[in-house]
Design a protein around this motif. Structure first.
Motif, PDB file in Angstrom:
ATOM      1  N   ILE A  50       1.024  -0.913   0.414  1.00  0.00           N
ATOM      2  CA  ILE A  50      -0.616  -0.136   0.499  1.00  0.00           C
ATOM      3  C   ILE A  50       0.757   1.502  -0.128  1.00  0.00           C
ATOM      4  CG2 ILE A  50      -1.566   1.430   1.255  1.00  0.00           C
ATOM      5  CD1 ILE A  50      -2.602  -1.428   1.838  1.00  0.00           C
ATOM      6  N   LYS A  51       2.291   1.243   0.914  1.00  0.00           N
ATOM      7  CA  LYS A  51       2.489   2.549   1.266  1.00  0.00           C
ATOM      8  C   LYS A  51       2.981   2.885  -0.528  1.00  0.00           C
ATOM      9  CE  LYS A  51       6.676   4.546   3.225  1.00  0.00           C
ATOM     10  NZ  LYS A  51       7.665   4.297   4.413  1.00  0.00           N
ATOM     11  N   ALA A  52       4.129   2.144  -1.009  1.00  0.00           N
ATOM     12  CA  ALA A  52       4.427   1.490  -2.932  1.00  0.00           C
ATOM     13  C   ALA A  52       3.682   2.875  -3.467  1.00  0.00           C
ATOM     14  CB  ALA A  52       5.035   0.873  -2.775  1.00  0.00           C
ATOM     15  N   ASP A  53       2.419   2.426  -3.346  1.00  0.00           N
ATOM     16  CA  ASP A  53       1.254   2.715  -4.371  1.00  0.00           C
ATOM     17  C   ASP A  53       1.023   4.498  -3.892  1.00  0.00           C
ATOM     18  OD1 ASP A  53      -1.451   2.362  -6.514  1.00  0.00           O
ATOM     19  OD2 ASP A  53      -2.553   1.579  -4.532  1.00  0.00           O
ATOM     20  N   VAL A  54       0.877   4.488  -2.471  1.00  0.00           N
ATOM     21  CA  VAL A  54       0.526   5.749  -2.367  1.00  0.00           C
ATOM     22  C   VAL A  54       0.957   6.497  -2.927  1.00  0.00           C
ATOM     23  CG1 VAL A  54      -0.270   6.853  -0.416  1.00  0.00           C
ATOM     24  CG2 VAL A  54      -1.143   5.325  -0.104  1.00  0.00           C
ATOM     25  N   GLU A  55       2.696   6.444  -2.115  1.00  0.00           N
ATOM     26  CA  GLU A  55       3.569   6.965  -2.766  1.00  0.00           C
ATOM     27  C   GLU A  55       4.460   7.391  -4.231  1.00  0.00           C
ATOM     28  OE1 GLU A  55       7.089   5.596  -0.397  1.00  0.00           O
ATOM     29  OE2 GLU A  55       6.707   6.373   1.409  1.00  0.00           O
ATOM     30  N   LYS A  56       2.748   5.953  -5.015  1.00  0.00           N
ATOM     31  CA  LYS A  56       3.166   6.860  -6.482  1.00  0.00           C
ATOM     32  C   LYS A  56       2.752   7.977  -7.241  1.00  0.00           C
ATOM     33  CE  LYS A  56       2.676   2.023  -7.749  1.00  0.00           C
ATOM     34  NZ  LYS A  56       1.842   1.194  -9.110  1.00  0.00           N
ATOM     35  N   THR A  57       1.365   7.719  -6.105  1.00  0.00           N
ATOM     36  CA  THR A  57       0.434   9.089  -6.019  1.00  0.00           C
ATOM     37  C   THR A  57       0.998   9.791  -5.918  1.00  0.00           C
ATOM     38  OG1 THR A  57      -0.855   8.218  -4.703  1.00  0.00           O
ATOM     39  CG2 THR A  57      -1.273   7.727  -7.143  1.00  0.00           C
ATOM     40  N   GLY A  58       1.835   9.968  -5.119  1.00  0.00           N
ATOM     41  CA  GLY A  58       2.489  11.224  -3.533  1.00  0.00           C
ATOM     42  C   GLY A  58       1.080  12.062  -2.654  1.00  0.00           C
ATOM     43  N   GLY A  59       0.707  10.288  -1.867  1.00  0.00           N
ATOM     44  CA  GLY A  59      -0.021  10.620  -1.365  1.00  0.00           C
ATOM     45  C   GLY A  59       0.702  10.534   0.121  1.00  0.00           C
ATOM     46  N   ASP A  60      -0.236  10.895   1.031  1.00  0.00           N
ATOM     47  CA  ASP A  60       0.183  10.841   2.622  1.00  0.00           C
ATOM     48  C   ASP A  60      -0.170   9.385   2.686  1.00  0.00           C
ATOM     49  OD1 ASP A  60       0.304  10.385   5.568  1.00  0.00           O
ATOM     50  OD2 ASP A  60      -0.090  12.552   4.987  1.00  0.00           O
ATOM     51  N   PHE A  61       0.820   8.296   2.889  1.00  0.00           N
ATOM     52  CA  PHE A  61       0.752   6.654   3.834  1.00  0.00           C
ATOM     53  C   PHE A  61       0.415   6.820   4.348  1.00  0.00           C
ATOM     54  CE2 PHE A  61       2.533   3.676   5.835  1.00  0.00           C
ATOM     55  CZ  PHE A  61       1.599   2.054   5.648  1.00  0.00           C
ATOM     56  N   ASN A  62       0.357   7.375   6.083  1.00  0.00           N
ATOM     57  CA  ASN A  62      -0.384   7.528   6.891  1.00  0.00           C
ATOM     58  C   ASN A  62      -1.642   7.683   7.445  1.00  0.00           C
ATOM     59  OD1 ASN A  62       2.442   6.190   8.385  1.00  0.00           O
ATOM     60  ND2 ASN A  62       2.569   8.633   9.266  1.00  0.00           N
ATOM     61  N   GLN A  63      -2.137   9.056   5.882  1.00  0.00           N
ATOM     62  CA  GLN A  63      -3.591   9.550   6.234  1.00  0.00           C
ATOM     63  C   GLN A  63      -4.025   8.082   5.806  1.00  0.00           C
ATOM     64  OE1 GLN A  63      -3.405  12.465   4.198  1.00  0.00           O
ATOM     65  NE2 GLN A  63      -6.085  13.908   4.814  1.00  0.00           N
ATOM     66  N   VAL A  64      -3.838   7.442   4.519  1.00  0.00           N
ATOM     67  CA  VAL A  64      -4.737   6.536   3.406  1.00  0.00           C
ATOM     68  C   VAL A  64      -4.597   5.418   4.573  1.00  0.00           C
ATOM     69  CG1 VAL A  64      -4.223   5.233   1.797  1.00  0.00           C
ATOM     70  CG2 VAL A  64      -4.165   7.134   1.684  1.00  0.00           C
ATOM     71  N   TYR A  65      -3.765   4.866   5.324  1.00  0.00           N
ATOM     72  CA  TYR A  65      -3.336   3.624   5.358  1.00  0.00           C
ATOM     73  C   TYR A  65      -4.403   3.326   6.688  1.00  0.00           C
ATOM     74  CZ  TYR A  65      -2.039  -0.749   7.575  1.00  0.00           C
ATOM     75  OH  TYR A  65      -1.826  -2.162   7.691  1.00  0.00           O
ATOM     76  N   SER A  66      -4.907   5.085   7.761  1.00  0.00           N
ATOM     77  CA  SER A  66      -5.485   4.822   8.832  1.00  0.00           C
ATOM     78  C   SER A  66      -6.597   4.897   8.501  1.00  0.00           C
ATOM     79  CB  SER A  66      -5.320   5.746  10.047  1.00  0.00           C
ATOM     80  OG  SER A  66      -5.098   7.114   8.563  1.00  0.00           O
ATOM     81  N   LYS A  67      -7.075   5.747   7.317  1.00  0.00           N
ATOM     82  CA  LYS A  67      -8.765   5.334   6.706  1.00  0.00           C
ATOM     83  C   LYS A  67      -8.881   4.315   6.795  1.00  0.00           C
ATOM     84  CE  LYS A  67      -9.150   9.973   5.371  1.00  0.00           C
ATOM     85  NZ  LYS A  67      -9.365  11.702   4.647  1.00  0.00           N
ATOM     86  N   LEU A  68      -8.138   3.687   5.684  1.00  0.00           N
ATOM     87  CA  LEU A  68      -8.228   1.824   5.813  1.00  0.00           C
ATOM     88  C   LEU A  68      -8.298   0.947   5.947  1.00  0.00           C
ATOM     89  CD1 LEU A  68      -7.861   0.297   2.822  1.00  0.00           C
ATOM     90  CD2 LEU A  68      -5.286  -0.592   2.895  1.00  0.00           C
ATOM     91  N   VAL A  69      -7.801   1.157   7.488  1.00  0.00           N
ATOM     92  CA  VAL A  69      -7.736   0.009   8.350  1.00  0.00           C
ATOM     93  C   VAL A  69      -9.220   0.606   9.266  1.00  0.00           C
ATOM     94  CG1 VAL A  69      -7.317   0.265  10.890  1.00  0.00           C
ATOM     95  CG2 VAL A  69      -5.486   0.095   8.927  1.00  0.00           C
ATOM     96  N   ALA A  70      -9.754   2.086   9.223  1.00  0.00           N
ATOM     97  CA  ALA A  70     -10.613   2.451   9.802  1.00  0.00           C
ATOM     98  C   ALA A  70     -12.361   1.795   9.280  1.00  0.00           C
ATOM     99  CB  ALA A  70     -10.454   4.209  10.233  1.00  0.00           C
ATOM    100  N   SER A  71     -11.840   1.465   7.983  1.00  0.00           N
ATOM    101  CA  SER A  71     -12.860   1.562   6.600  1.00  0.00           C
ATOM    102  C   SER A  71     -13.028  -0.458   6.762  1.00  0.00           C
ATOM    103  CB  SER A  71     -12.540   2.136   5.453  1.00  0.00           C
ATOM    104  OG  SER A  71     -13.680   1.657   4.415  1.00  0.00           O
ATOM    105  N   ALA A  72     -12.003  -0.798   6.558  1.00  0.00           N
ATOM    106  CA  ALA A  72     -11.890  -2.109   7.148  1.00  0.00           C
ATOM    107  C   ALA A  72     -12.761  -2.907   8.059  1.00  0.00           C
ATOM    108  CB  ALA A  72     -10.428  -2.430   6.686  1.00  0.00           C
ATOM    109  N   GLN A  73     -12.431  -2.035   9.314  1.00  0.00           N
ATOM    110  CA  GLN A  73     -13.024  -2.592  11.187  1.00  0.00           C
ATOM    111  C   GLN A  73     -13.601  -1.934  10.920  1.00  0.00           C
ATOM    112  OE1 GLN A  73     -10.605  -0.027  13.516  1.00  0.00           O
ATOM    113  NE2 GLN A  73      -8.917  -1.452  13.666  1.00  0.00           N
ATOM    114  N   ALA A  74     -14.451  -1.038  10.136  1.00  0.00           N
ATOM    115  CA  ALA A  74     -15.973  -0.101   9.678  1.00  0.00           C
ATOM    116  C   ALA A  74     -16.721  -1.691   9.157  1.00  0.00           C
ATOM    117  CB  ALA A  74     -16.648   1.004   9.748  1.00  0.00           C
ATOM    118  N   GLY A  75     -16.685  -2.689   8.370  1.00  0.00           N
ATOM    119  CA  GLY A  75     -16.902  -3.472   7.324  1.00  0.00           C
ATOM    120  C   GLY A  75     -16.974  -2.762   5.960  1.00  0.00           C
ATOM    121  N   LYS A  76     -16.881  -1.868   5.696  1.00  0.00           N
ATOM    122  CA  LYS A  76     -17.668  -1.250   4.860  1.00  0.00           C
ATOM    123  C   LYS A  76     -15.778  -1.965   3.242  1.00  0.00           C
ATOM    124  CE  LYS A  76     -18.937   3.355   6.872  1.00  0.00           C
ATOM    125  NZ  LYS A  76     -18.751   4.730   7.179  1.00  0.00           N
ATOM    126  N   THR A  77     -14.823  -1.741   4.052  1.00  0.00           N
ATOM    127  CA  THR A  77     -13.874  -2.257   2.903  1.00  0.00           C
ATOM    128  C   THR A  77     -13.260  -3.544   3.203  1.00  0.00           C
ATOM    129  OG1 THR A  77     -13.425   0.441   2.477  1.00  0.00           O
ATOM    130  CG2 THR A  77     -11.967  -1.238   2.213  1.00  0.00           C
TER     131      THR A  77
END
Length: 127
Positions: A8-35
């Motif tokens: 995920i980090k390699a993917d986020v960095e390719k697009t210039g995103g913030d890994f920590n922000q993207v990863y924390s949103k992904l984890v929260a969304s997965a825990q909520a059963g949305k992702t």
């Protein structure tokens, strides 16, 4: 096998995103059963269920093209078995439609500019 965070980090960095922000949103969304996330080799299929049988998907990979094509085939078969009829994704990479074609997955591609004017490709596959 690579750690999923590294994929995920390699993917986020390719697009210039913030890994920590993207990863924390992904984890929260997965825990909520949305992702949900599937894995094949060093490729992840991250998907959100939009409605019954319809998903929005994103692929993150560290695999070589041949392995990526095999992973995409596996994901497609798994999604069909799980009852999905169609999926959609938006990308700035024209290569993903070639990967889907190489994996023999029927896909419709439309191009449109995003909010910043950059050309994006919307891919719809399935029914």
């Amino acid at each position: 096998k690579a750690d999923p965070r590294d994929i995920i980090k390699a993917d986020v960095e390719k697009t210039g995103g913030d890994f920590n922000q993207v990863y924390s949103k992904l984890v929260a969304s997965a825990q909520a059963g949305k992702t949900r996330i599937m894995r094949s080799g060093n490729t992840l299929l991250i998907y959100n269920i939009l409605s019954p049988g319809v998903a929005e998907v994103h692929i993150s990979t560290l695999d070589k093209p041949k392995n990526l094509i095999n992973a995409v085939k596996e994901f497609y078969q798994a999604m069909l078995k799980a009852g999905f009829k169609s999926a959609v994704t938006t990308t700035t990479s024209p290569e993903i439609s070639r990967v889907l074609n190489a994996a023999e997955i029927p896909v419709r591609v439309s191009q449109k500019p995003d909010a910043s004017g950059q050309m994006t490709f919307e891919l719809k596959f399935g029914a």
